[in-house]
Design a protein around this motif. Structure first.
Motif, PDB file in Angstrom:
ATOM      1  N   LEU A 136       0.725  -1.382   0.003  1.00 28.51           N
ATOM      2  CA  LEU A 136      -0.098  -0.103  -0.099  1.00 28.51           C
ATOM      3  C   LEU A 136       0.860   1.303  -0.024  1.00 28.51           C
ATOM      4  O   LEU A 136       1.734   1.502   0.856  1.00 28.51           O
ATOM      5  CB  LEU A 136      -0.895   0.020   1.269  1.00 28.51           C
TER       6      LEU A 136
ATOM      7  N   ARG B 227       0.918   5.643  -0.467  1.00 28.29           N
ATOM      8  CA  ARG B 227       0.107   7.021  -0.535  1.00 28.29           C
ATOM      9  C   ARG B 227       0.562   7.703  -1.770  1.00 28.29           C
ATOM     10  O   ARG B 227       1.722   7.871  -2.003  1.00 28.29           O
ATOM     11  CB  ARG B 227       0.137   7.512   0.706  1.00 28.29           C
ATOM     12  N   GLU B 228      -0.449   8.401  -2.515  1.00 28.14           N
ATOM     13  CA  GLU B 228      -0.046   9.319  -3.504  1.00 28.14           C
ATOM     14  C   GLU B 228      -0.191  10.614  -3.190  1.00 28.14           C
ATOM     15  O   GLU B 228      -0.562  10.992  -2.475  1.00 28.14           O
ATOM     16  CB  GLU B 228      -0.771   8.974  -4.719  1.00 28.14           C
TER      17      GLU B 228
END
Length: 188
Positions: free
Chosen positions: A185, A187-188
């Motif tokens: 996972l 984060r952008e």
């Protein structure tokens, strides 16, 4: 001819009539034992003919503890469980005492009358029902299930072979294929 002989199996029995002046002080309240009842002495001939099945019989009535498994604990109802007066509204003391007494007497006597009328037919019906069900289970259902298990033993073996040859390798290979995936996972 004297039939009583001194010295043969004589036992002393203490008789407590409960009218003695001495009061025993004990910390624990024990159930009084009736000392006036002497245990019956059996001859050796009677002991020979007594079977252990008779001594450990389920048909002996349980006179002291009639609900040993607590099946009907919910029916332990007293007057205070049914009728309770709050502090704000109270009847006279005599009314309360007489209603309590009449409740208890009517509850006990109605129960006794109904059990006299229904206990014997109900016990006969229950005995017949459970006897028939026990007989059917022992002599019909259990042999049929055992016969079915014996007759389908080949099906059980076939099922275990199919599971071992087809299903187990498929799921083993699927787990190894899916075991290489990893999820990250970010984060952008």
């Amino acid at each position: 001819m004297d039939t009583m002989m001194k010295g043969e199996d004589s036992e002393e029995v203490e008789i407590d009539l409960g009218d003695s002046d001495e009061l025993e002080d004990s910390d624990e309240q024990e159930e009084p034992v009736a000392l006036w009842k002497a245990s019956p002495v059996q001859d050796e001939e009677e002991n020979i003919h007594t079977s252990t099945l008779v001594e450990i019989s389920d048909t002996k009535p349980l006179l002291n503890n009639r609900d040993p498994r607590g099946i009907n604990d919910i029916l332990k109802v007293t007057f205070e469980d049914v009728i309770a007066e709050p502090v704000s509204v109270r009847s006279g003391d005599r009314v309360w005492i007489w209603s309590n007494a009449l409740f208890e007497v009517s509850r006990v006597w109605i129960y006794r009358i109904v059990t006299v009328l229904l206990a014997i037919p109900t016990s006969i019906f229950s005995g017949l029902l459970f006897g028939i069900l026990s007989c059917l289970h022992i002599w019909l259902f259990s042999p049929c299930v055992q016969c079915l298990l014996v007759c389908t033993r080949w099906l059980q073996s076939l099922w275990s072979i199919v599971m071992g040859i087809i299903v187990q390798p498929f799921f083993t290979s699927a787990s190894r294929c899916c075991g290489g995936f990893s999820v990250h996972l970010a984060r952008e």
